[in-house]
Write a protein that holds these residues in place. Structure first.
Motif, PDB file in Angstrom:
ATOM      1  N   GLY A 157       1.780  14.239  19.679  1.00 10.76           N
ATOM      2  CA  GLY A 157       1.052  13.185  18.992  1.00 10.76           C
ATOM      3  C   GLY A 157      -0.296  12.887  19.594  1.00 10.76           C
ATOM      4  N   PHE A 158      -0.676  13.578  20.634  1.00  9.56           N
ATOM      5  CA  PHE A 158      -1.926  13.258  21.317  1.00  9.56           C
ATOM      6  C   PHE A 158      -3.133  13.822  20.596  1.00  9.56           C
ATOM      7  N   SER A 159      -4.197  13.039  20.590  1.00 10.71           N
ATOM      8  CA  SER A 159      -5.509  13.467  20.122  1.00 10.71           C
ATOM      9  C   SER A 159      -6.506  12.979  21.154  1.00 10.71           C
ATOM     10  N   GLY A 160      -6.961  13.890  21.978  1.00  9.71           N
ATOM     11  CA  GLY A 160      -7.789  13.482  23.117  1.00  9.71           C
ATOM     12  C   GLY A 160      -6.927  12.741  24.120  1.00  9.71           C
ATOM     13  N   ASN A 161      -7.323  11.518  24.424  1.00  9.85           N
ATOM     14  CA  ASN A 161      -6.547  10.695  25.345  1.00  9.85           C
ATOM     15  C   ASN A 161      -5.706   9.652  24.615  1.00  9.85           C
ATOM     16  N   ASN A 162      -5.603   9.766  23.286  1.00 10.39           N
ATOM     17  CA  ASN A 162      -4.875   8.788  22.475  1.00 10.39           C
ATOM     18  C   ASN A 162      -3.687   9.449  21.796  1.00 10.39           C
ATOM     19  N   MET A 163      -2.737   8.613  21.362  1.00 11.96           N
ATOM     20  CA  MET A 163      -1.573   9.102  20.637  1.00 11.96           C
ATOM     21  C   MET A 163      -1.617   8.592  19.196  1.00 11.96           C
ATOM     22  N   ASN A 164      -1.474   9.510  18.222  1.00 10.42           N
ATOM     23  CA  ASN A 164      -1.442   9.134  16.814  1.00 10.42           C
ATOM     24  C   ASN A 164      -0.009   8.850  16.371  1.00 10.42           C
ATOM     25  N   ILE A 165       0.154   7.813  15.554  1.00 11.44           N
ATOM     26  CA  ILE A 165       1.449   7.469  14.962  1.00 11.44           C
ATOM     27  C   ILE A 165       1.357   7.790  13.476  1.00 11.44           C
ATOM     28  N   THR A 166       2.214   8.702  12.998  1.00  9.92           N
ATOM     29  CA  THR A 166       2.156   9.152  11.602  1.00  9.92           C
ATOM     30  C   THR A 166       3.387   8.668  10.826  1.00  9.92           C
ATOM     31  N   SER A 167       3.274   8.701   9.488  1.00  7.55           N
ATOM     32  CA  SER A 167       4.383   8.285   8.625  1.00  7.55           C
ATOM     33  C   SER A 167       5.364   9.434   8.451  1.00  7.55           C
ATOM     34  N   PRO A 168       6.654   9.172   8.635  1.00  3.56           N
ATOM     35  CA  PRO A 168       7.644  10.244   8.463  1.00  3.56           C
ATOM     36  C   PRO A 168       8.090  10.437   7.009  1.00  3.56           C
ATOM     37  N   ILE A 169       7.719   9.511   6.102  1.00  2.00           N
ATOM     38  CA  ILE A 169       8.177   9.592   4.714  1.00  2.00           C
ATOM     39  C   ILE A 169       7.063   9.146   3.763  1.00  2.00           C
ATOM     40  N   ASN A 170       7.280   9.430   2.465  1.00  2.00           N
ATOM     41  CA  ASN A 170       6.462   8.834   1.411  1.00  2.00           C
ATOM     42  C   ASN A 170       7.078   7.491   1.021  1.00  2.00           C
ATOM     43  N   ALA A 218       0.835  -1.198   0.000  1.00  2.00           N
ATOM     44  CA  ALA A 218       0.000   0.000   0.000  1.00  2.00           C
ATOM     45  C   ALA A 218       0.875   1.256   0.000  1.00  2.00           C
ATOM     46  N   GLN A 219       0.463   2.256  -0.765  1.00  2.00           N
ATOM     47  CA  GLN A 219       1.190   3.526  -0.801  1.00  2.00           C
ATOM     48  C   GLN A 219       0.932   4.315   0.483  1.00  2.00           C
ATOM     49  N   ILE A 220       1.996   4.866   1.037  1.00  2.00           N
ATOM     50  CA  ILE A 220       1.921   5.619   2.289  1.00  2.00           C
ATOM     51  C   ILE A 220       2.385   7.044   2.018  1.00  2.00           C
ATOM     52  N   GLU A 221       1.603   8.030   2.451  1.00  2.00           N
ATOM     53  CA  GLU A 221       1.985   9.426   2.296  1.00  2.00           C
ATOM     54  C   GLU A 221       2.567   9.958   3.603  1.00  2.00           C
ATOM     55  N   LYS A 222       3.567  10.819   3.439  1.00  2.00           N
ATOM     56  CA  LYS A 222       4.189  11.429   4.602  1.00  2.00           C
ATOM     57  C   LYS A 222       3.155  12.219   5.403  1.00  2.00           C
ATOM     58  N   GLY A 223       3.135  12.022   6.735  1.00  2.00           N
ATOM     59  CA  GLY A 223       2.207  12.730   7.611  1.00  2.00           C
ATOM     60  C   GLY A 223       0.882  12.039   7.810  1.00  2.00           C
ATOM     61  N   SER A 224       0.606  10.968   7.044  1.00  2.00           N
ATOM     62  CA  SER A 224      -0.672  10.270   7.199  1.00  2.00           C
ATOM     63  C   SER A 224      -0.674   9.485   8.511  1.00  2.00           C
ATOM     64  N   VAL A 225      -1.833   9.411   9.160  1.00  2.00           N
ATOM     65  CA  VAL A 225      -1.966   8.707  10.437  1.00  2.00           C
ATOM     66  C   VAL A 225      -2.082   7.210  10.170  1.00  2.00           C
ATOM     67  N   LEU A 226      -1.178   6.444  10.761  1.00  2.00           N
ATOM     68  CA  LEU A 226      -1.136   4.996  10.538  1.00  2.00           C
ATOM     69  C   LEU A 226      -1.844   4.233  11.656  1.00  2.00           C
ATOM     70  N   PHE A 227      -1.515   4.611  12.905  1.00  2.00           N
ATOM     71  CA  PHE A 227      -2.055   3.906  14.070  1.00  2.00           C
ATOM     72  C   PHE A 227      -2.436   4.917  15.147  1.00  2.00           C
ATOM     73  N   THR A 228      -3.188   4.425  16.099  1.00  2.00           N
ATOM     74  CA  THR A 228      -3.453   5.159  17.342  1.00  2.00           C
ATOM     75  C   THR A 228      -3.055   4.261  18.503  1.00  2.00           C
TER      76      THR A 228
END
Length: 502
Positions: A299-312, A223-233
């Motif tokens: 990385g927090f959103s509410g009480n959760n932490m978002n994990i984002t992609s650092p690269i394309n 799958a193609q991944i874009e930089k900055g896209s949210v992958l996990f919480t």
């Protein structure tokens, strides 16, 4: 196989016959069939092939030449232009003619006459399609009278000549190449694999303890991944210990304590109540606690932490399942940048003495019919293995190149390693080769529409090219595309070698 080839050629001839019928009224005006009573001449310039059929030239009488002109670059005819013929004797012009009206694309009928009998040279002059070109043919003859022309000995062609007309060649993917000596690289054929460079793979890790939650259904390999896209919480909901709330509370407390110490000591150090060494340690601790706290908080959103992609890139591997508890630093996903790719060739140990001579490579990916040259793609040799491992007894030879062709990492390839170059080799494309019972041969063009079957002995084959050890000489012109049609023509009885009209 023979019957399949003959059937294909029969269909082709039928198709071209229908095409020629469309020009039949024009051809009929000439009143003669292709080659009847004519003398053939073939010559080459740097840009064109000229094949002319000229009725016997008799002093003072008008004669006609049917001049076929073919571009050497793509072996196609010139549809329009001005074709001229000049008759030269001892440096003097004794006859000429020209036309700008081809009978069909590529064939120009030129009428002319010569003033004197004897040995002459013929010059074909063409202008059209952005090209101005000419070629000189010595050794022609103008006869004194018709009786002398009839008593002239006929032109004999070598035995085994196969006729293949220009009109047929122009309608297919056909190519003729002049063989000239050149440098050719000695080649070792091995197997290999396409791999992603380790430097182009980024592994994203967990920034805190928590439960891993996928943020999309498309998180699958490839799958193609874009930089900055949210992958996990990452969420701490339901955890009674080591949850994110406790982590952030601890970080916040450490940050506030080190900030307070910094604010207090930056005044005291001026009055030398606190030593410079202690203040430096306080400053360092404040910077570390500040960086950790705000990075965690970012990385927090509410009480959760978002994990984002650092690269394309594209998803190479998922390391954790959805809903898994992970600790800080746990690898979650590997993302590959597909702009570069490596080719690892596996060289058998018996070739260890040739490792130092390897300089480039070409390869054919598994399932592909195309060969790729490493240097032409802007690739380079980056490593030669000096040892073998216990799980791989081959010597690794590694190349890197831009991934412009969207190669698939992990696929295998047929690899041709090029070593010390051989000089003055006759090198031909593999596409020119035909095979019978393990023996190879090519078709050599002996004249404009005449071809000879020539057995050849091959040297090294690098996938796309091979050097010829015997069977060819410099200057030979061989068929590199469309040879199968000449083979079919040679196997048919009644093939119309002279059956089309001009």
């Amino acid at each position: 196989m023979r019957y399949i080839i003959v059937f294909l050629l029969a269909l082709f001839i039928g198709f071209t016959g229908c095409r020629n019928n469309q020009t039949q009224p024009i051809a009929a005006e000439s009143g003669h069939a292709h080659g009847a009573g004519s003398v053939p001449f073939t010559a080459y310039s740097d840009s064109c092939e000229y094949f002319a059929e000229i009725k016997p030239m008799i002093k003072g009488q008008q004669t006609e030449a049917s001049i076929h002109i073919t571009r050497l670059s793509d072996h196609k005819p010139f549809a329009e232009g001005i074709m001229g013929i000049r008759v030269i004797q001892k440096g003097n012009l004794i006859g000429s003619g020209d036309t700008n009206k081809p009978r069909i694309p590529g064939i120009f009928p030129v009428k002319f006459s010569a003033l004197n009998a004897g040995a002459v040279s013929l010059e074909f002059v063409f202008s059209g399609g952005g090209l101005k070109d000419s070629v000189l043919i010595p050794g022609a003859r103008v006869f004194e009278n018709e009786e002398e022309s009839k008593n002239a000995p006929p032109i004999e062609e070598p035995s085994g000549v196969i006729k293949f007309t220009k009109e047929m060649a122009w309608k297919i993917d056909f190519k003729v190449l002049k063989v000239v000596p050149r440098e050719y690289l000695n080649t070792i054929k091995v197997s290999g694999e396409l791999i992603i460079p380790p430097s182009e793979i980024t592994t994203v890790t967990a920034k805190s303890d928590g439960i891993l939650v996928y943020r999309g259904a498309d998180l699958v390999p490839g799958a193609q991944i874009e930089k900055g896209s949210v992958l996990f919480t990452l969420t701490g909901q339901g955890l009674t210990s080591r949850n994110m709330d406790a982590n952030i509370s601890g970080m916040k407390s450490r940050f506030e304590a080190s900030k307070s110490a910094y604010e207090r000591e930056k005044t005291l150090v001026k009055d030398q109540i606190v030593s410079q060494k202690q203040f430096n340690e306080t400053v360092t601790k404040y910077k570390v606690d500040s960086a950790q706290y705000f990075a965690f908080l970012n990385g927090f959103s509410g009480n959760n932490m978002n994990i984002t992609s650092p690269i394309n890139g594209y998803l190479q591997q998922l390391h954790q399942s959805n809903g898994t508890y992970v600790a800080e630093g746990t690898p979650l996903i590997s993302i590959a940048n597909s702009s570069k790719i490596m080719l690892r060739a596996d060289l058998p140990q018996k070739h260890w003495q040739e490792v130092s001579m390897i300089r480039s490579a070409s390869f054919r990916p598994s399932g592909s019919g195309r060969f790729y040259d490493m240097e032409e793609m802007g690739g380079k040799l980056i490593a030669k293995g000096s040892a073998v491992s216990s799980d791989n007894q081959f010597i690794p030879i590694t190349f890197e190149f831009p991934n412009k062709g969207s190669f698939v990492a992990g696929s295998f390839a047929e690899v041709f390693l090029h070593t010390t170059p051989l000089q003055n080799q006759l090198v031909i494309p593999v596409s020119a080769l035909l095979e019978e019972q393990g023996n190879y041969y090519v078709y050599v063009q002996s004249a404009g529409e005449s071809f000879l079957k020539r057995p050849v002995k091959l040297g090294f084959i690098d996938g796309a090219y091979t050097n010829v050890l015997s069977g060819l000489v410099p200057g030979d012109r061989i068929v590199t595309r469309g040879a199968i049609f000449i083979k079919a023509s040679s196997q048919m009885t009644g093939t119309p070698s002279h059956g089309h009209e001009h």
